[in-house]
Design a protein around this motif. Structure first.
Motif, PDB file in Angstrom:
ATOM      1  N   ALA A   1      70.085  80.206 -24.016  1.00  0.00           N
ATOM      2  CA  ALA A   1      71.199  80.177 -24.939  1.00  0.00           C
ATOM      3  C   ALA A   1      71.226  80.671 -25.865  1.00  0.00           C
ATOM      4  CB  ALA A   1      72.302  79.438 -23.741  1.00  0.00           C
ATOM      5  N   VAL A   2      71.199  79.647 -26.542  1.00  0.00           N
ATOM      6  CA  VAL A   2      70.977  79.585 -28.495  1.00  0.00           C
ATOM      7  C   VAL A   2      69.824  80.539 -28.529  1.00  0.00           C
ATOM      8  CG1 VAL A   2      70.611  78.287 -30.495  1.00  0.00           C
ATOM      9  CG2 VAL A   2      71.555  76.859 -28.062  1.00  0.00           C
ATOM     10  N   TYR A   3      68.656  80.734 -27.899  1.00  0.00           N
ATOM     11  CA  TYR A   3      67.435  81.538 -28.344  1.00  0.00           C
ATOM     12  C   TYR A   3      68.277  82.961 -28.690  1.00  0.00           C
ATOM     13  CZ  TYR A   3      64.344  78.406 -30.036  1.00  0.00           C
ATOM     14  OH  TYR A   3      63.325  77.444 -30.674  1.00  0.00           O
ATOM     15  N   GLN A   4      68.755  82.873 -26.812  1.00  0.00           N
ATOM     16  CA  GLN A   4      68.930  84.291 -27.305  1.00  0.00           C
ATOM     17  C   GLN A   4      70.112  84.928 -27.712  1.00  0.00           C
ATOM     18  OE1 GLN A   4      70.874  84.319 -22.729  1.00  0.00           O
ATOM     19  NE2 GLN A   4      68.303  84.744 -21.866  1.00  0.00           N
ATOM     20  N   ALA A   5      71.226  83.877 -28.141  1.00  0.00           N
ATOM     21  CA  ALA A   5      72.780  84.385 -28.504  1.00  0.00           C
ATOM     22  C   ALA A   5      71.881  84.509 -30.073  1.00  0.00           C
ATOM     23  CB  ALA A   5      73.524  83.315 -28.897  1.00  0.00           C
ATOM     24  N   SER A   6      70.672  84.306 -30.585  1.00  0.00           N
ATOM     25  CA  SER A   6      70.373  84.824 -32.295  1.00  0.00           C
ATOM     26  C   SER A   6      70.154  86.028 -32.106  1.00  0.00           C
ATOM     27  CB  SER A   6      69.203  83.690 -32.231  1.00  0.00           C
ATOM     28  OG  SER A   6      67.904  83.692 -31.797  1.00  0.00           O
ATOM     29  N   ALA A   7      69.607  86.639 -30.861  1.00  0.00           N
ATOM     30  CA  ALA A   7      69.720  87.926 -31.394  1.00  0.00           C
ATOM     31  C   ALA A   7      70.327  88.956 -31.035  1.00  0.00           C
ATOM     32  CB  ALA A   7      68.668  88.418 -29.977  1.00  0.00           C
ATOM     33  N   PHE A   8      72.236  88.930 -30.554  1.00  0.00           N
ATOM     34  CA  PHE A   8      72.470  89.238 -31.274  1.00  0.00           C
ATOM     35  C   PHE A   8      73.308  89.615 -32.388  1.00  0.00           C
ATOM     36  CE2 PHE A   8      72.841  87.977 -26.388  1.00  0.00           C
ATOM     37  CZ  PHE A   8      72.204  88.980 -25.960  1.00  0.00           C
TER      38      PHE A   8
END
Length: 410
Positions: free
Chosen positions: A108-115
Motif C-alpha cells: 500500500a505504501v509503494y502504491q500510494a506514493s505514485a498518486f
C-alpha cells in the motif's frame, strides 16, 4: 471526463484492448491516466502506438522490491514521495484498519506514493476485478477520489472465484458504481455470485476494424489446408486438443495440412513434443509471440482459424478472444468451442463451426464439417464480419463505455 485506468502493468503484449480503449476515449475528448499497480514489468505493445495520444506520458507503472527485506530497506523513498505529494500528514492515512495486509507487506505504501495531487477522477476504472480491492482502499484513505467501475474479463471471474470462493468480491459490490463484463457469459457469472444485476453491462473489448480489413481468401493453387492458432501456450487455449484433432483429421481424410501456431508460453515444449509424437512435426510450425500486424499477416495466409479454448484445471475460461474476432473480421472461416463467451460470436453453421471443449473427436468433426461445406464460406465469412462489426467495433464499444460511465456519474 477525467478517467483513470488501473491495470497490472502497461503496456502488455496480450492487452491491446487497453491501448485501444484509452486512445479511443482520448479521441472522444476525455482524459485518461493509466496506473500499473501489479508490481510487474510491462512487456511492451503488440500494436503500434497510436500517434498523438502520448500514452507513455500518461502511465505510471508502480514497482517495488519483491522481498520483504528490500521493501523495508527502501521504505524511506515511498514515504518521502507521499509527504512531498500530499504533505507529511498524509502518511497518517496509511491506517491498518483500511489497508490491513497490504499495509503489512508495504504494498500500500509503494502504491500510494505514485498518486499525485488530489487523485481526483470522475471514473476509477479497474480493468480487472482483482485490482478493485486496492483501488477501494486508496479511495477510502483519500489518495484517490471518483466513481469506481469494475471490469470482469476472464481470470478474475473464473480462476479467482474458483480459488477463493464465490464471496471473493462481496466487499466490492457496495463500493463500485458500475460493473462491466466483456461477454454475456461473464456478466451472468458475476450476477450469480452477487453482482447487482442493475449495475452491470456487457461491453466487449473493442478492436480497430480498420487494422483488419475484410479480405476473404481467394481460390488457392495448393491443396494443402493451412490452419492457424494464436494465443498463449497454456492449457486454457486447448492447443494440445487441437493437435490431436488435426492428426485425426489428416489420418481420416488424407488431407495435406500446414499448421501455424503463434504465441509462447509454458506448454511450448509439451506441444512441440506432442506434434512430433502425432507425426505432425513437419506440418506444425511454432512462431513464438508476434505483433498484431504480424498476426494479421498470418491470418491472411491461413485457410481456417482455430480457437479451441477449454476450461483449465484451475477453472480458467475465455471470453471471445481478440484473435478470433480479428480472424472473422478479415474473413476467415473459424472453428471454436462451446466454451465461455465464444458461442456468442461463433454461431454453428452461421458464422463458423463449434465443437465440445476439450474433446478432440468433436473438434475433428467440426473441422471436417466446415471443410465439407466450403461452398458456403463466402456467405459465412460475410456474416462473421458483420457479427464482429455489430459486437466489437471499437467506436461502438467506446460509446457503450462512455454511456456506462455517465450512468455511474448520475
Amino acid at each position: 471526463m477525467k478517467i483513470a485506468f488501473f491495470v497490472n502493468a502497461f503496456p502488455m503484449m496480450s492487452e491491446a484492448f487497453i491501448v485501444n480503449s484509452a486512445a479511443a476515449l482520448i479521441d472522444e475528448g476525455h482524459s485518461v491516466d493509466i496506473f500499473g499497480v501489479g508490481n510487474v514489468a510491462p512487456s511492451g505493445l503488440s500494436v503500434n502506438a497510436v500517434e498523438g495520444h502520448n500514452l507513455d506520458c500518461r502511465t505510471v507503472n508502480m514497482q517495488w522490491p519483491k522481498s520483504t527485506v528490500g521493501r523495508l530497506a527502501n521504505l524511506p523513498i515511498p514515504l518521502s514521495r507521499i509527504a512531498r505529494n500530499h504533505g507529511f500528514a498524509a502518511i497518517g492515512r496509511l491506517r491498518p484498519d483500511i489497508y490491513r495486509r497490504s499495509l503489512g507487506d508495504l504494498t500500500a505504501v509503494y502504491q500510494a506514493s505514485a498518486f499525485k495531487g488530489s487523485g481526483e477522477y470522475d471514473i476509477l476504472h479497474c480493468q480487472f476485478a482483482t485490482l478493485a480491492e486496492c483501488v477501494i482502499k486508496h479511495r477510502k484513505a483519500g489518495f484517490l477520489k471518483g466513481n469506481i467501475v469494475v471490469n470482469f474479463r476472464g481470470y478474475d471471474i473464473t480462476e479467482a472465484v474458483a480459488a477463493i470462493g464465490p464471496d471473493v468480491y462481496d466487499h466490492v459490490w457496495p463500493e463500485a458504481s458500475g460493473f462491466v463484463a466483456n461477454c454475456e457469459y461473464f456478466r451472468k457469472r458475476a450476477i450469480a455470485i452477487g453482482c447487482p444485476d442493475d449495475r452491470i453491462e456487457m461491453i466487449g473489448s473493442g478492436i480497430r476494424l480498420e487494422n483488419f480489413p475484410f479480405e476473404p481468401a481467394g481460390r488457392r493453387e495448393t491443396d494443402t489446408i493451412r490452419f492457424l492458432m494464436v494465443g498463449r501456450l497454456i492449457e486454457r487455449k486447448g492447443m494440445h486438443i487441437a493437435l490431436r484433432a488435426l492428426a485425426e483429421f489428416t489420418n481420416r481424410s488424407g488431407s495435406k495440412i500446414a499448421v501455424d501456431i503463434v504465441g509462447d508460453g509454458v506448454m511450448r515444449p509439451q506441444l512441440e513434443a506432442l506434434a512430433s509424437e502425432l507425426g505432425l512435426a513437419d506440418q506444425v510450425t511454432f512462431h513464438g509471440a508476434r505483433t498484431h500486424s504480424e498476426i494479421a499477416d498470418f491470418i491472411r495466409i491461413s485457410d481456417i482459424f482455430l480457437a479451441p479454448s477449454m476450461t483449465s484445471s484451475s477453472g480458467g475460461q475465455d471470453a471471445p478472444v481478440n484473435t478470433l474476432k480479428e480472424a472473422m473480421a478479415i474473413g476467415r472461416p473459424v472453428v471454436g468451442t462451446y466454451h465461455g463467451g465464444i458461442p456468442e460470436l461463433v454461431i454453428e453453421g452461421e458464422t463458423g463451426a463449434l465443437a465440445a471443449e476439450g474433446d478432440s473427436a468433436s473438434l475433428c468433426a467440426a473441422i471436417d464439417r466446415l471443410i465439407t461445406t466450403r461452398a458456403s464460406w463466402p456467405d459465412m465469412v460475410q456474416r462473421g464480419r458483420e457479427k464482429v462489426e455489430n459486437m466489437f467495433a471499437l467506436d461502438k464499444c467506446t460509446n457503450d463505455l462512455i454511456r456506462h460511465y455517465e450512468t455511474c456519474l448520475s
